[in-house]
Design a protein around this motif. Sequence first.
Motif, PDB file in Angstrom:
ATOM      1  N   LEU A 136       0.731  -1.358  -0.190  1.00 10.51           N
ATOM      2  CA  LEU A 136      -0.041   0.070   0.068  1.00 10.51           C
ATOM      3  C   LEU A 136       0.857   1.064  -0.052  1.00 10.51           C
ATOM      4  CD1 LEU A 136      -2.870  -0.839   2.452  1.00 10.51           C
ATOM      5  CD2 LEU A 136      -3.172   0.178   0.029  1.00 10.51           C
ATOM      6  N   ALA A 137       1.918   1.241   0.800  1.00  5.37           N
ATOM      7  CA  ALA A 137       2.708   2.431   1.031  1.00  5.37           C
ATOM      8  C   ALA A 137       3.460   2.709  -0.362  1.00  5.37           C
ATOM      9  CB  ALA A 137       3.569   2.177   1.893  1.00  5.37           C
ATOM     10  N   LEU A 138       3.872   1.787  -0.953  1.00  8.30           N
ATOM     11  CA  LEU A 138       4.904   1.969  -2.301  1.00  8.30           C
ATOM     12  C   LEU A 138       3.860   2.307  -3.369  1.00  8.30           C
ATOM     13  CD1 LEU A 138       7.445  -0.656  -1.895  1.00  8.30           C
ATOM     14  CD2 LEU A 138       7.830   1.786  -1.947  1.00  8.30           C
ATOM     15  N   GLU A 139       2.813   1.693  -3.529  1.00  6.52           N
ATOM     16  CA  GLU A 139       1.715   1.811  -4.588  1.00  6.52           C
ATOM     17  C   GLU A 139       1.080   3.441  -4.485  1.00  6.52           C
ATOM     18  OE1 GLU A 139      -1.458  -0.932  -4.470  1.00  6.52           O
ATOM     19  OE2 GLU A 139      -0.284  -2.548  -5.209  1.00  6.52           O
ATOM     20  N   THR A 140       0.855   3.705  -2.994  1.00  9.91           N
ATOM     21  CA  THR A 140       0.309   5.237  -2.838  1.00  9.91           C
ATOM     22  C   THR A 140       1.116   6.195  -3.311  1.00  9.91           C
ATOM     23  OG1 THR A 140      -1.211   4.282  -1.053  1.00  9.91           O
ATOM     24  CG2 THR A 140      -0.447   6.477  -1.358  1.00  9.91           C
ATOM     25  N   VAL A 141       2.651   6.066  -2.794  1.00 12.53           N
ATOM     26  CA  VAL A 141       3.574   7.109  -3.292  1.00 12.53           C
ATOM     27  C   VAL A 141       3.853   7.119  -4.463  1.00 12.53           C
ATOM     28  CG1 VAL A 141       4.529   7.193  -0.831  1.00 12.53           C
ATOM     29  CG2 VAL A 141       5.659   5.907  -2.705  1.00 12.53           C
ATOM     30  N   ARG A 142       3.893   6.116  -5.242  1.00 11.92           N
ATOM     31  CA  ARG A 142       4.066   5.859  -6.764  1.00 11.92           C
ATOM     32  C   ARG A 142       3.089   6.577  -7.526  1.00 11.92           C
ATOM     33  NH1 ARG A 142       6.349   0.040  -6.535  1.00 11.92           N
ATOM     34  NH2 ARG A 142       8.597   0.277  -6.660  1.00 11.92           N
ATOM     35  N   SER A 143       1.712   6.494  -7.139  1.00 10.94           N
ATOM     36  CA  SER A 143       0.671   7.073  -7.834  1.00 10.94           C
ATOM     37  C   SER A 143       0.067   8.482  -7.423  1.00 10.94           C
ATOM     38  CB  SER A 143      -0.487   6.113  -7.806  1.00 10.94           C
ATOM     39  OG  SER A 143      -1.071   6.009  -6.572  1.00 10.94           O
ATOM     40  N   THR A 144       0.916   8.910  -6.257  1.00 16.55           N
ATOM     41  CA  THR A 144       0.374  10.139  -5.942  1.00 16.55           C
ATOM     42  C   THR A 144       1.269  11.282  -6.665  1.00 16.55           C
ATOM     43  OG1 THR A 144      -0.336   9.562  -3.803  1.00 16.55           O
ATOM     44  CG2 THR A 144      -0.049  11.653  -3.853  1.00 16.55           C
ATOM     45  N   PRO A 145       0.646  12.541  -7.190  1.00 16.26           N
ATOM     46  CA  PRO A 145       1.485  13.395  -8.002  1.00 16.26           C
ATOM     47  C   PRO A 145       1.994  14.139  -7.029  1.00 16.26           C
ATOM     48  CG  PRO A 145      -0.686  13.106  -9.021  1.00 16.26           C
ATOM     49  CD  PRO A 145      -0.717  12.311  -7.895  1.00 16.26           C
ATOM     50  N   SER A 146       3.356  14.639  -6.985  1.00 14.27           N
ATOM     51  CA  SER A 146       3.883  15.452  -5.881  1.00 14.27           C
ATOM     52  C   SER A 146       5.210  15.984  -6.328  1.00 14.27           C
ATOM     53  CB  SER A 146       4.389  14.403  -4.880  1.00 14.27           C
ATOM     54  OG  SER A 146       4.993  15.182  -3.782  1.00 14.27           O
TER      55      SER A 146
END
Length: 168
Positions: A136-146
Amino acid sequence: MTEISLVRGDITDQTVDAIVNAANSSLLGGGGVDGAIHRRGGPEILAACRALRASDYPDGLPAGQAVATTAGALSARWVIHTVGPVFSAREDRSALLASCYRESLRVADELGVESIAFPAISMGVYRWPIEDGARLALETVRSTPSKVTEIRFVLFDPAAHQAFAARL
């Protein structure tokens, strides 16, 4: 492009723009990562958290949200506090856990943060299964524009480091 890396060690030793705190909803310190950040960062962090409680969060910070304070004596400019959900086998709380990472990155962008260090949110005393939490952590940071250019996961536990490394 955002660089994602893993470090085995103590998050309070990291020299980054922002350190993410796996806080409890009171924002007033606790055990694990939260206690370590408050102890090492000093009284300025607690004072800033008390001010937040007195103004914007009288009932505490809800799970899945994030808010920033000074980093006090830490080698960072900011601490971004986020409250992870307690794992439940009966109720899917994965959206709340993903929100912790997404909201932390949103706050980081508001502050102009370029480098950030995350712990394994909810994977300690809140009993989130490490393999699922890493996913969840890695999928979320990879898919969150920042605008953050460096995301560092700082993992104290060898099993957590192994789970994140398998997913990275």
